[in-house]
Design a protein around this motif. Structure first.
Motif, short mmCIF file in Angstrom:
data_model
loop_
_atom_site.label_atom_id
_atom_site.label_comp_id
_atom_site.label_asym_id
_atom_site.label_seq_id
_atom_site.Cartn_x
_atom_site.Cartn_y
_atom_site.Cartn_z
N ILE A 1 38.26 36.00 63.53
CA ILE A 1 37.50 35.35 62.45
C ILE A 1 38.32 34.26 61.76
N ILE A 2 39.64 34.46 61.63
CA ILE A 2 40.44 33.47 60.90
C ILE A 2 40.47 32.13 61.62
N PHE A 3 40.17 32.11 62.93
CA PHE A 3 40.19 30.85 63.66
C PHE A 3 38.99 29.98 63.34
N SER A 4 38.05 30.50 62.55
CA SER A 4 36.97 29.65 62.06
C SER A 4 37.50 28.61 61.08
N SER A 5 38.70 28.81 60.55
CA SER A 5 39.32 27.84 59.62
C SER A 5 40.07 26.75 60.35
N LEU A 6 39.98 26.74 61.68
CA LEU A 6 40.72 25.76 62.46
C LEU A 6 40.26 24.34 62.18
N ARG A 7 38.96 24.17 61.89
CA ARG A 7 38.43 22.83 61.63
C ARG A 7 39.04 22.24 60.36
N SER A 8 39.42 23.10 59.42
CA SER A 8 40.04 22.63 58.19
C SER A 8 41.54 22.48 58.33
N CYS A 9 42.11 23.31 59.20
CA CYS A 9 43.57 23.30 59.37
C CYS A 9 44.01 22.22 60.36
N ARG B 1 48.39 53.23 42.84
CA ARG B 1 48.09 51.89 43.35
C ARG B 1 46.91 51.22 42.68
N ILE B 2 46.04 51.95 42.03
CA ILE B 2 44.74 51.41 41.65
C ILE B 2 44.83 50.25 40.68
N ASN B 3 45.76 50.31 39.72
CA ASN B 3 45.85 49.22 38.74
C ASN B 3 46.36 47.93 39.38
N SER B 4 47.29 48.04 40.31
CA SER B 4 47.79 46.85 40.99
C SER B 4 46.77 46.32 41.99
N PHE B 5 45.96 47.20 42.55
CA PHE B 5 45.01 46.78 43.57
C PHE B 5 43.78 46.10 42.97
N PHE B 6 43.42 46.47 41.77
CA PHE B 6 42.24 45.88 41.13
C PHE B 6 42.58 45.42 39.72
N PRO B 7 43.38 44.35 39.60
CA PRO B 7 43.69 43.83 38.26
C PRO B 7 42.45 43.19 37.64
N ASP B 8 42.48 43.05 36.33
CA ASP B 8 41.36 42.41 35.65
C ASP B 8 41.23 40.95 36.11
N ILE B 9 39.99 40.56 36.34
CA ILE B 9 39.73 39.18 36.76
C ILE B 9 39.50 38.33 35.51
N LYS B 10 40.46 37.44 35.22
CA LYS B 10 40.39 36.58 34.05
C LYS B 10 40.28 35.12 34.49
N SER B 11 39.65 34.34 33.67
CA SER B 11 39.42 32.93 34.03
C SER B 11 40.73 32.18 34.25
N ALA B 12 41.79 32.60 33.58
CA ALA B 12 43.07 31.89 33.72
C ALA B 12 43.73 32.17 35.06
N THR B 13 43.40 33.28 35.70
CA THR B 13 44.06 33.66 36.96
C THR B 13 43.18 33.47 38.19
N VAL B 14 41.93 33.08 37.99
CA VAL B 14 40.99 32.99 39.10
C VAL B 14 41.17 31.67 39.85
N LEU B 15 41.24 31.74 41.17
CA LEU B 15 41.20 30.54 42.00
C LEU B 15 39.75 30.18 42.23
N ASP B 16 39.38 28.95 41.92
CA ASP B 16 37.99 28.52 42.04
C ASP B 16 37.81 27.73 43.34
N ASN B 17 37.00 28.28 44.24
CA ASN B 17 36.71 27.66 45.54
C ASN B 17 37.98 27.19 46.25
N PRO B 18 38.91 28.10 46.53
CA PRO B 18 40.15 27.68 47.19
C PRO B 18 39.91 27.35 48.66
N ASN B 19 40.83 26.60 49.22
CA ASN B 19 40.83 26.35 50.66
C ASN B 19 41.38 27.60 51.34
N LEU B 20 40.60 28.20 52.22
CA LEU B 20 41.03 29.44 52.86
C LEU B 20 42.29 29.26 53.67
#
Length: 833
Positions: free
Chosen positions: A550-558, A684-703
């Motif tokens: 599946i990751i090779f679908s990003s080949l057109r961008s890479c 592990r649960i707190n590290s695996f699911f940290p709070d999603i805050k606007s300051a830490t969110v990547l918005d529409n990143p390039n995969l």
């Protein structure tokens, strides 16, 4: 290796202002027989746009110019390059042209050249002035290209590229490159009829059907395979075989796998029988079945023996009925790859084996697999997509891999496991298909079935659908559980097959290209048609897993393969994180193949580099321990139980009878295992699911940027918000959200979604994600990068925000940890399950 991706290719028109004049001027110069000028212009555009249609046209024009200027070596080299073009028509043109060039100039030896130079003022190639031809020597036919009937006018209207190229291909087809020049003018009157043409000029040529350039190179967007710049690295010639591996340990692992499989299956069947009877006891007015209280071990072993013996024919029937498999004639394989045909025959002759049956599946996904229980009953199955998308030498390497599984005998274990796995998988798939199309399936029943029978079936359809909705997801869960004992052997065998294929072909670079092309083809298939039951159900037998493809679908961008393999090559935890995968990391396989190429002193197809880790050991292993805390909790629980045993023994010797019961109690040891796993989940649960805050969110990143970061682990939990189209299977076949994929502008990414209300489905007023398949969605969640990549979803919402789905990963992780802890405590207190 740098993880910086290559800038993506411009998606502009192929006839942009920068490109068209260069090509037109080059063709115009070619038309005017100004060959040096044409070569300069066409070489420029060929080098700048080598893989786009305008560049390929320029290369075809260069063959004209090189041949007319007697640069035969360059013309042949260029044709050899075009034979690897992904378009079949370009390949056909180039192969025929190449053969005719070789036929014409194959006998042009150096002594002949010298002798001819002494006897002839002009060596027989007259590209410019016919008057320079020596007297009493017949002017040979112009065997080069005369692409246009007449020179350009002094002030012509700017010619169209397509018009010139079409005229280039519309002349009478009697020259080595699909063109025939005009007959020579001003033939000398006193010509000697017995005059022999110069020895290096062949005046006859095979008739070739004229083909317009537009039919050869269509103006369509190039796929990832077509747009890649393949190095076409060399293969070994007269190679020394790689050292044979000692497979004793591997055979022991195969035996242990079979033992684990045979030990696990009867107990699993016994568990289902007991659970069914317990459920029947709970229901009113229903009695449990005495048959379900019997020991199923003997029945299970007899059934498995029957499946094992008849597995080749059972799998044949399934693949024919469900997927349209057909026989592949040896002549067809010979036409596709003579090398593959030769490898199969010689390999079998050396061992006095019957040639395995060859089959082909009519699917565009490039796949290959081998099954059977003896070499004489083996089948090698490939898809039409593999034959179409791979070159001749690459097809040979894949067939060499498949025949290698027969020589190492691991195909017996994998075939047997696949046959057993098809039982729950086909129950899941066919029941889901029935629920989705029940009415149409009843309508399509044979005519000899009475109408009243069809009406009865229609009345019972709601009841059957209700039963199937329970059985289908349970069967899928059983299929996933039964695969677990096979994973280790499935990964190990891949390396041995690759090594044997290189020994048989001497072509590790061809195998590297084949592996990448298969992954790209699978990614394209999933993007265009979704994950088929063929890709998932027969995953264990294939050279590449659809999940890692599946990751090779990003080949057109890479734009390059190497950055997408950066994680595979340089993540220090890769071996640990592939433990839940059926196949080893593609980057690791290609790296080993590059070592084989270096052993034979070959250039490598891909520039793969491994960087030394600079992470301190303590920090390195602390992250790994946190990532695998639930798994490492299992041995920790065993240690805790052993400690309680030890304390019980000490208290017993000290006469503390109140605690001596701790010593030797099996259920204390068994109960501590889930307690340790539960503790790991809580850690592990707190590290695996940290709070999603606007300051830490990547918005529409390039995969690509996320995929190529070699230092990430799933525990890193990068919050992101990304937009894309939701694709995947529909209805009951995707009830457990096992096939949810987000199609973004930079590639595909797998989604893991667990509803808040239940881990199986949303009920009541809440919509199921499957209902949103095909719609554009905004997904918020946590990015995970392991041996595969995925997003744990927090919310999914439509663009108009009319539908918002909320996932419950943190909630259900907490519930699971609590449930496991209570289960462990119950076993310790009650002395049983």
């Amino acid at each position: 290796m740098s993880s910086t991706p290559r800038p993506p290719t411009s998606s502009g028109s192929q006839d942009s202002p920068e490109e068209t004049p260069s090509l037109e001027m080059g063709l115009a110069a070619l038309k005017q027989k100004q060959y040096q000028q044409a070569i300069a212009l066409l070489e420029t555009i060929s080098e700048s746009q080598p893989h786009r249609s305008v560049g390929v046209r320029a290369q075809m024009g260069l063959v004209v110019a090189y041949e007319r200027t007697r640069n035969i070596e360059k013309a042949i080299a260029l044709c050899e390059g075009l034979t690897q073009h992904p378009k079949a028509k370009v390949q056909a043109w180039a192969k025929k042209t190449l053969q005719e060039l070789k036929d014409r100039y194959s006998f042009e030896t150096q002594p002949q050249k010298e002798k001819t130079a002494k006897t002839l003022q002009d060596p027989g190639f007259v590209p410019f002035e016919p008057s320079s031809q020596p007297p009493n020597v017949e002017q040979p036919k112009d065997i080069g290209f005369v692409p246009f009937e007449s020179p350009l006018e002094s002030t012509p209207e700017k010619p169209s590229v397509d018009a010139e190229l079409n005229s280039l291909h519309s002349t009478v087809p009697k020259s080595p490159l699909n063109f025939e020049s005009k007959p020579p003018q001003n033939k000398p009157k006193n010509q000697n009829k017995n005059q022999i043409n110069p020895p290096f000029i062949q005046t006859s040529s095979l008739p070739i059907t004229p083909t317009k350039i537009d039919n050869i190179i269509e103006e369509k967007p190039l796929t990832e395979v077509q747009s890649l710049s393949w190095l076409q690295a060399d293969r070994a010639k007269g190679w020394k075989r790689l050292k044979s591996l000692k497979l004793t340990r591997f055979y022991i692992e195969l035996a242990l796998t079979v033992y684990a499989f045979l030990w696990f299956l009867p107990r699993l069947v016994d568990f289902f029988m007991d659970t069914t009877n317990d459920f029947l006891l709970w229901l009113p007015f229903v009695r449990p079945s005495q048959l379900l209280y019997r020991n199923p071990t003997q029945f299970v072993y007899i059934s498995l023996a029957v499946l094992f013996v008849f597995s080749p024919w059972l799998l044949d029937g399934l693949l024919k009925w469900a997927y349209g498999m057909k026989n592949l004639p040896m002549t067809t394989l010979f036409n596709r790859s003579q090398e593959a045909n030769k490898i199969l025959r010689s390999y079998c002759q050396q061992r006095n084996w019957k040639m395995p049956a060859l089959k082909v599946l009519p699917t565009e996904a490039p796949i290959a697999m081998t099954y059977g229980w003896l070499p004489r009953f083996a089948r090698i199955v490939v898809s039409q997509g593999l034959l179409d998308q791979l070159s001749e030498d690459e097809i040979a390497t894949i067939y060499a891999r498949e025949i290698a599984s027969l020589g190492q005998w691991d195909f017996i274990v994998m075939s047997f496991a696949t046959m057993v796995l098809q039982i729950p998988y086909q129950i899941y798939w066919q029941f889901a298909n029935w629920v989705e199309h029940s009415e149409s399936l009843i309508d399509r029943l044979p005519r000899f079935i009475p109408t009243f029978v069809k009406n009865i079936l229609l009345k019972f359809t709601p009841i059957l659908n209700g039963i199937y909705k329970i059985i289908s997801p349970l069967s899928y869960g059983l299929y996933r559980i039964l695969r677990l004992p096979i994973y280790w052997v499935s990964r190990r065998r891949i390396y041995f097959h690759d090594r044997t294929a290189c020994n048989l072909t001497g072509n590790p670079n061809g195998l590297s290209r084949a592996i990448v092309k298969i992954a790209i083809g699978m990614a394209n298939e999933i993007e265009n048609r979704g994950t088929s039951s063929l890709l998932e159900g027969f995953d264990l037998l294939m050279p590449v897993s659809y999940k890692q493809a599946i990751i090779f679908s990003s080949l057109r961008s890479c734009g390059q393969v190497e950055p997408l393999l950066n994680w595979d090559l340089n993540n220090p935890y890769g071996k640990w994180l592939e433990i839940n995968n059926t196949h080893p990391r593609i980057g690791d396989r290609l790296l080993i193949l590059s070592y084989y190429a270096q052993f034979w002193k070959l250039n490598t197809e891909f520039n793969l580099t491994v960087e030394k880790s600079t992470t301190p050991p303590l920090q390195k292993y602390s992250r790994l321990l946190l990532q695998g805390a639930p798994y490492f909790g299992i041995p920790a629980g065993l240690m805790l139980g052993s400690l309680l045993w030890f304390l019980g023994g000490i208290f017993s010797t000290m006469g503390v009878w109140q605690l001596e019961w701790l010593f030797g109690d099996f259920w204390i040891l068994a109960g501590c295992i889930p307690l340790g796993c539960s503790l790991g989940l809580f850690v592990r649960i707190n590290s695996f699911f940290p709070d999603i805050k606007s300051a830490t969110v990547l918005d529409n990143p390039n995969l690509v940027n996320l995929l190529t970061d070699a230092n990430t682990l799933p525990i890193d939990s990068q919050p992101l918000r990304i937009k894309g189209k939701l694709i995947g299977r529909k209805d009951l076949s995707n009830l457990m959200e096992q096939d949810l994929i987000l199609q973004t502008s930079t590639g595909l990414i797998k989604l893991h979604y667990i509803p808040v209300l239940t881990p199986l489905a949303n009920f009541g007023k809440f919509k199921h994600p499957v209902d949103m398949i095909g719609e554009s969605m905004n997904v918020t969640g946590w990015w995970r990068r392991g041996a595969t990549a995925w997003i744990d979803v927090e919310t999914m919402e439509t663009e108009d925000r009319q539908v918002i789905l909320t996932a419950g990963h943190p909630i259900w992780s907490t519930i699971l940890a609590c449930a496991i802890a209570f289960w462990g405590a119950y076993m310790i207190s009650q002395g049983g399950f």
